[in-house]
Scaffold this motif. Structure first.
Motif, short mmCIF file in Angstrom:
data_model
loop_
_atom_site.label_atom_id
_atom_site.label_comp_id
_atom_site.label_asym_id
_atom_site.label_seq_id
_atom_site.Cartn_x
_atom_site.Cartn_y
_atom_site.Cartn_z
N GLN A 598 0.85 -1.19 0.00
CA GLN A 598 0.00 0.00 0.00
C GLN A 598 0.89 1.24 0.00
O GLN A 598 1.40 1.67 1.03
CB GLN A 598 -0.93 0.00 1.22
CG GLN A 598 -1.95 1.12 1.22
CD GLN A 598 -2.91 1.06 0.04
OE1 GLN A 598 -3.10 -0.01 -0.54
NE2 GLN A 598 -3.50 2.17 -0.31
N GLY A 599 1.11 1.78 -1.18
CA GLY A 599 1.96 2.94 -1.33
C GLY A 599 2.35 3.14 -2.78
O GLY A 599 1.78 2.53 -3.69
N SER A 617 5.69 2.82 1.89
CA SER A 617 4.66 1.80 2.09
C SER A 617 4.18 1.85 3.53
O SER A 617 4.96 2.09 4.44
CB SER A 617 5.21 0.40 1.77
OG SER A 617 4.25 -0.60 2.04
N THR A 618 2.88 1.60 3.70
CA THR A 618 2.33 1.47 5.05
C THR A 618 1.96 0.03 5.37
O THR A 618 1.82 -0.33 6.54
CB THR A 618 1.07 2.35 5.20
OG1 THR A 618 0.17 2.09 4.12
CG2 THR A 618 1.42 3.81 5.23
N SER A 619 1.81 -0.81 4.37
CA SER A 619 1.45 -2.21 4.61
C SER A 619 2.67 -3.09 4.85
O SER A 619 2.55 -4.18 5.42
CB SER A 619 0.65 -2.76 3.44
OG SER A 619 1.41 -2.75 2.25
N ASP A 651 3.13 6.45 3.20
CA ASP A 651 3.14 5.46 2.12
C ASP A 651 3.79 5.99 0.85
O ASP A 651 3.81 5.29 -0.17
CB ASP A 651 1.72 4.98 1.82
CG ASP A 651 0.79 6.09 1.38
OD1 ASP A 651 1.06 7.26 1.70
OD2 ASP A 651 -0.22 5.80 0.71
N HIS A 652 4.39 7.18 0.93
CA HIS A 652 5.13 7.74 -0.20
C HIS A 652 6.57 8.11 0.16
O HIS A 652 7.38 8.32 -0.75
CB HIS A 652 4.42 9.00 -0.74
CG HIS A 652 3.11 8.72 -1.39
ND1 HIS A 652 2.93 8.78 -2.76
CD2 HIS A 652 1.92 8.35 -0.87
CE1 HIS A 652 1.67 8.48 -3.05
NE2 HIS A 652 1.03 8.21 -1.92
N ASN A 841 -6.11 -4.28 0.98
CA ASN A 841 -5.91 -3.10 1.82
C ASN A 841 -7.23 -2.66 2.44
O ASN A 841 -8.31 -2.88 1.90
CB ASN A 841 -5.27 -1.97 1.01
CG ASN A 841 -6.15 -1.49 -0.13
OD1 ASN A 841 -7.05 -0.68 0.07
ND2 ASN A 841 -5.90 -2.01 -1.33
#
Length: 886
Positions: A598-599, A617-619, A651-652, A841
Motif C-alpha cells: 500500500q503505497g 509503504s504502510t502495509s 506510504d510515499h 488493503n
C-alpha cells in the motif's frame, strides 16, 4: 580427474535431470541442461564406459521420476492451501521440531491432516467435490506458529517433539518475491519441503485410538530421547540468557543451539555485510570442527578407531537433531559418516566422491532441496575446494605441505616429551619459516581463486562482495573453537555450587569475561573492516548467462595447465574483464513501478541517471530493508541523483526517509519536495535528514522542470524553482553549457502542480503532479492528487500550451474514488492506467468506480498488487511493458 569417480557422474546426471524438470527455470536454460546431458552421455559412450553409462541413465530416470512425483505433490498441496486460505481449519500433525521466538513458538509438523469442517462431519457430503477439496487434506510438512499466551501452566502445555497435536486456526498467505532483489519466502519453504504456514488460535494434544495418528505413536506421547533433547535445549538457552549480556547470549545461542531469534536485524546485517554470516548458522563448518575435535579427543584417551567413530557419529547425530536439521548440516554429517566408514575400511578420503554421494542421498530424500540456497551454497563451496586441490601443480603443493607437516609434527612431539628441547626452538624456527614461505604463494593463490569463484555466489545472494571478508575469516574463524570451549566451561561451571568454592567463582567469572572480550573483538574487527575504504564492492545481480560464461572462462583459464607467461597474460585479461559480467545501466529509459504494497514507488533509470518518485509503504513495515534497498543493490544503484516526493504521507516517503536515516551506502544528491513544504513543519524531519546527508533540497511548483541528456546528465533546471542550496543552480548552469550540443532524445520532467508555495493543510491536495517526456513517450505522475488538483493540473497544461495526452497514467491515490475523475481520464487519453496498491488493503483501493471509468475510457489496467514490479522500457519511439517477477 572426473572419469575415475563414477559417483560424480551419477550425481551430475541426477542433478541435471532435476534441473530439466524445474518449472521455474526458463525453457532456454533447461534446453541447455538437456544438451549438456546428451553431451555427457555421448562422452561416456565414446569412452566405452558402458556400465557407468547405463547406471547414469538409470540414475537419471529414477531421480527425474522422484522429482516429478514430489514436485507434483507439493504443487497440489499449495493449490489446496490457496483454496482454503481464508477459512478456519483444524490441523493435526506430529511435532518434529520446536523453536522459541520472541512472542511465539515455531513448530515443524509432519504427516499433517487439515479439515475445514469445524462441525461434525456429515457422511452424506463426503462424496461432494467441494467437501473433498476442503477436508481430509494431507500435507508432508507444515510450519505452525503458536502464540506464547496459548501455552503455559495455566493453559495447554507446549507440545514436545514426537507428540501429536491438534490446533484450530488458519493458513497464512506466503507472499512471493514481486520485485527484483526481494527475498522469496515461498521458494525458501519449498527448498525445505514445507508446504505452508499455519497460525494457531487454540491447541490440544491428540490422545486416544480415534486419532488417525494413533498407530504412529502411542497416545500422542513424545519419545523420551526427543523430550530430553528439547528439555536440555530449553535449559541451556535459559542458562545462556542468565549468564551473558543480550547480544552475547544471542550469538552463543546461535552458535550452540542453532537459534537465531535472539539476534537482532542490525546484528544479522552487520555479519552479512562483513561477509561472515555463515558463523551464525550451525552448518558444515561447525559440525566438522566439533566432530573432528570429539573424535581426536576419544583417540587421545586410547579408544579404538571403531569405537571412537561410533561414539562420535552418535554424538553428532544427536546434536543434529538437537539443533534442528539444515541442508548444510546434513551434508556435513553425512560426509563425516562417510569419512569414518572410509577410515574403518582402510580407504583413502576422496572429497568429490563423498560430496557426490551426499548430494545423491539428499536429492533422493528431498528432491525439492534443489531450491534451497543453503544447499546450493554448501555443495558449491565444497566443489570449489575440490577443484582448487586438483588445479595444476598439485604434486608440488602436496610435497611442500607434507614437508611442513612433518617438521611441525616432529618438533611438537619432541617438545611434549622432552621440554629441554625448547632450547633448540630457534633452530626449529629456522626450519619452519622457509617451509612456511615456500607454501605461502600456493595458499595465497588458492584463497584468491576461491573468492574469485565465489564472486557470482555473492552477486546472486547479497549483490555485493565484502572485500575484506577473506582477511576477516582468516582472523576470526580460528577464534571459534575458543568460543565453544569458553562457552562450554561457563555453562558447566554455572551448574556447580560456586558459592562454596572461591576457585570455581574465579574460573566462572574469568571464562565469562574472556568470552565477552572475544565477542567484543569480533564486533570490533567487523566494524573496523566495514569502515575501511571499498569495504563493500557492489556487484548487482548477475544474469544467468553471465554466470555461466564467467565460470566457463574461469575454469578454462585457471584450472587448465598452460605456459606460465600465457597463463599470466590470460589471467590479467580475465580480471580486467570482470566488470563485463556485471549488470550495466540501461542505455534507454527504464521506469520501474515497484510493488511496495500500500503505497507508491518508482525508479527511473537512463544511463547513469537514477531518478526516484516517492517509494514508501504502510502495509510493509520493513519495506526499505526488504524491498527498496535490495532492489537498489540488485540493480547496482549506488547513488540516486534525484528523489522526488510528491507529498508527506508515509506510504510515499518511508523508503527515502530510511535511506537518509540509516543507509549511507546509497548516496542522494537532490531531494525534491512540493513548494508548500518550504514552510510546512511536516517536512522538517526530511529536510533535516537531507541536510545531514549532504543532499540539496529543491521545492517544486508549477513550471519547474529538469532536462536530462541522452547520457542521463542534467542539462538545465527552470530558474523559478526554489532551492535551499545555491550550488545546485550553479551545477545546472555548468552542465547546460557542457552539453548544449547533445544529440538524441532528451528526458524532460516538468511540474504542473501545485500552483505555488501557499500552505495546503491536506497533504494529498498539494501532491506534485509532473509530466515525463522522452521522445514520443509520455507518462504522468499524480501522487495522491484529488479531483480538484487534477482539474488544476489540466488547466495549467492549457496555460502552458502543453498537451496532457500521455501513454501511461499513474492513477492518483491508488485508484481511490476521490481521484481519477472522468474529465481527467478523458483529456489525458492514456492507453495504460497504472495502479499502485496493496492486496486486501483496508481502504478498498482501487475503487470499483475508478475501475469502471478506466474500462469506459479504454485504459488497460496495470496493477502492482496483481503483477508485482512493472517495468516500462522505451527508446522514445516505442515502449514495452513487462512484469519481470510475474
Amino acid at each position: 580427474m572426473f572419469l575415475s569417480r563414477p559417483l560424480f557422474f551419477l550425481a551430475l546426471f541426477a542433478l541435471l535431470g532435476e534441473l530439466i524438470l524445474t518449472p521455474e527455470i526458463p525453457f532456454s536454460y533447461r534446453f541447455l541442461f538437456l544438451f549438456s546431458l546428451l553431451f555427457l552421455s555421448l562422452f561416456l559412450f565414446r569412452k566405452k564406459k558402458n556400465r557407468l553409462f547405463f547406471c547414469s541413465l538409470l540414475c537419471l530416470t529414477l531421480f527425474m521420476l522422484n522429482f516429478y512425483s514430489v514436485n507434483h505433490r507439493y504443487r497440489r498441496e499449495r493449490e489446496s492451501i490457496d483454496y482454503i486460505l481464508p477459512l478456519q481449519a483444524v490441523l493435526r500433525g506430529k511435532v518434529m521440531y520446536v523453536e522459541e521466538q520472541e512472542k511465539k513458538w515455531k513448530l515443524l509438523l509432519s504427516a499433517c491432516i487439515v479439515d475445514t469442517a469445524l462441525e461434525k462431519k456429515n457422511s452424506s457430503l463426503k462424496n461432494e467435490e467441494k467437501y473433498q477439496k476442503r477436508n481430509d487434506l494431507h500435507f508432508q510438512k507444515l510450519i505452525l506458529y503458536l502464540p506464547k499466551e496459548s501455552t503455559g501452566e495455566s493453559s495447554m502445555p507446549l507440545p514436545l517433539p514426537g507428540q501429536i497435536c491438534s490446533v484450530k486456526g488458519h493458513f497464512l498467505e506466503l507472499s512471493p518475491a514481486t520485485n527484483e532483489g526481494e527475498f522469496s519466502l515461498p521458494s525458501y519453504y519449498k527448498g525445505e519441503g514445507i508446504s505452508g504456514v499455519f497460525q494457531a488460535k487454540t491447541i490440544e494434544l491428540v490422545r486416544g485410538e480415534s486419532s488417525p495418528f494413533a498407530k504412529e505413536l502411542v497416545r500422542g506421547e513424545s519419545s523420551p530421547f526427543a523430550k530430553e533433547l528439547f528439555t536440555l535445549k530449553q535449559s541451556l538457552g535459559n542458562r545462556i540468557d542468565a549468564l551473558f549480556p543480550e547480544e552475547t547470549a544471542g550469538f552463543l545461542k546461535s552458535l550452540f543451539l542453532g537459534e537465531r531469534s535472539g539476534i537482532t536485524l542490525s546484528e544479522k546485517s552487520l555479519y552479512q555485510s562483513a561477509g561472515i554470516s555463515h558463523i551464525l548458522a550451525i552448518s558444515g563448518l561447525h559440525l566438522s570442527l566439533l566432530g573432528g575435535f570429539f573424535y581426536r579427543l576419544l583417540r587421545k584417551i586410547k579408544l579404538s578407531s571403531l569405537l571412537s567413530s561410533l561414539i562420535t557419529s552418535f554424538f553428532l547425530f544427536s546434536y543434529f537433531l538437537f539443533i534442528g536439521s539444515s541442508h548444510s548440516a546434513f551434508r556435513a554429517l553425512f560426509m563425516l559418516f562417510l569419512r569414518f566408514a572410509a577410515i574403518q575400511l582402510g580407504k583413502g578420503k576422496d572429497l568429490l566422491s563423498q560430496l557426490s554421494f551426499a548430494l545423491l542421498f539428499l536429492l533422493w530424500l528431498n528432491p525439492l532441496s534443489l531450491y534451497s540456497i543453503g544447499m546450493q551454497c554448501s555443495f558449491f563451496t565444497l566443489f570449489v575446494f575440490f577443484l582448487l586441490e586438483e588445479r595444476p601443480g598439485k604434486a608440488v603443493r602436496k610435497k611442500k605441505e607434507k614437508a611442513l607437516s612433518k617438521i611441525c609434527k616432529k618438533h611438537t612431539l619432541g617438545f611434549s616429551k622432552h621440554p629441554s628441547l625448547l632450547l633448540k626452538f630457534p633452530a626449529y624456527l629456522s626450519k619452519l619459516i622457509p617451509c612456511l614461505l615456500s607454501t605461502l604463494p600456493h595458499r595465497l593463490q588458492g584463497s584468491f581463486l576461491f573468492y574469485l569463484a565465489m564472486l557470482p555466489l555473492f552477486s546472486l545472494t547479497q549483490f555485493s562482495f565484502p572485500l575484506y571478508a577473506p582477511l576477516l575469516n582468516l582472523l576470526l574463524l580460528p577464534l571459534l573453537p575458543f568460543f565453544f570451549l569458553l562457552g562450554a566451561v561457563s555453562i558447566f561451571l554455572s551448574y556447580l555450587p560456586e558459592q562454596d568454592f572461591l576457585l570455581l567463582r574465579l574460573l566462572s567469572f574469568s571464562s565469562r569475561f574472556l568470552l565477552n572480550l572475544l565477542f567484543q573483538i569480533f564486533h570490533l574487527f567487523m566494524e573496523k573492516s566495514l569502515a575501511l575504504p571499498f569495504s563493500q564492492i557492489l556487484l548487482g545481480k548477475m544474469q544467468a548467462l553471465s554466470v555461466m560464461l564467467y565460470f566457463l572462462f574461469l575454469y578454462l583459464l585457471f584450472f587448465f595447465p598452460k605456459a606460465k607467461s600465457l597463463s599470466l597474460l590470460l589471467s590479467l585479461g580475465f580480471l580486467l574483464s570482470l566488470p563485463l559480467y556485471l549488470p550495466k545501466p540501461p542505455k534507454e529509459l527504464e521506469i520501474a513501478a515497484l510493488d511496495v504494497g500500500q503505497g507508491d514507488g518508482f525508479v527511473l533509470r537512463k544511463g547513469n541517471l537514477v531518478f526516484t518518485i516517492d517509494n514508501g509503504s504502510t502495509s510493509k513495515n520493513l519495506f526499505p530493508e526488504q524491498i527498496f534497498f535490495p532492489y537498489c543493490k540488485a540493480k547496482r544503484i549506488q547513488h540516486i541523483d534525484y528523489a522526488l516526493l510528491t507529498h508527506c504521507d508515509r506510504d510515499h516517503i518511508s523508503g527515502i526517509q530510511a535511506l537518509l536515516e540509516k543507509n549511507p551506502s546509497i548516496g542522494l544528491s537532490h531531494l525534491i519536495l512540493p513548494a508548500s513544504a518550504l514552510e510546512d513543519h511536516r517536512y522538517d524531519l526530511l529536510k533535516r535528514l537531507a541536510y545531514n546527508h549532504g543532499a540539496d533540497v529543491y521545492y517544486w511548483q508549477k513550471g519547474d522542470e529538469l532536462v536530462f541528456s541522452e547520457q542521463g546528465i542534467c542539462l538545465s533546471a527552470k530558474d523559478n524553482a526554489m532551492a535551499e542550496n545555491s550550488t545546485m543552480a550553479e551545477n545546472h548552469a555548468t552542465t547546460k553549457k557542457e552539453w548544449s550540443g547533445t544529440k538524441g532524445h532528451q528526458l524532460y520532467i516538468r511540474c504542473f502542480y501545485p500552483n505555488d508555495s501557499s500552505h495546503i493543510e491536506e497533504a494529498n491536495a498539494h501532491s506534485i503532479g509532473c509530466l515525463l517526456t522522452y521522445g514520443h513517450f509520455r507518462m504522468l505522475f499524480t501522487g495522491d492528487m484529488p479531483k480538484e488538483a487534477e482539474e488544476a493540473l489540466l488547466e495549467n497544461c492549457r496555460e502552458a500550451e502543453v498537451s496532457p495526452v500521455v501513454d501511461v497514467l499513474k492513477l492518483a491515490h491508488h485508484g481511490s474514488k476521490t481521484s481519477s475523475c472522468p474529465s481527467f481520464l478523458s483529456e489525458t487519453q492514456a492507453k495504460f492506467a497504472l495502479f499502485s496498491y496493496g492486496k486486501k488493503n483496508r481502504y478498498g483501493h482501487p475503487h470499483k468506480n475508478t475501475l469502471e471509468n478506466c474500462q469506459k475510457y479504454r485504459l488497460f489496467p496495470l496493477e502492482t498488487a496483481k503483477l508485482g514490479e512493472i517495468l516500462i522500457k522505451t527508446n522514445g519511439e516505442q515502449f514495452e511493458i513487462t512484469a519481470p517477477q510475474a
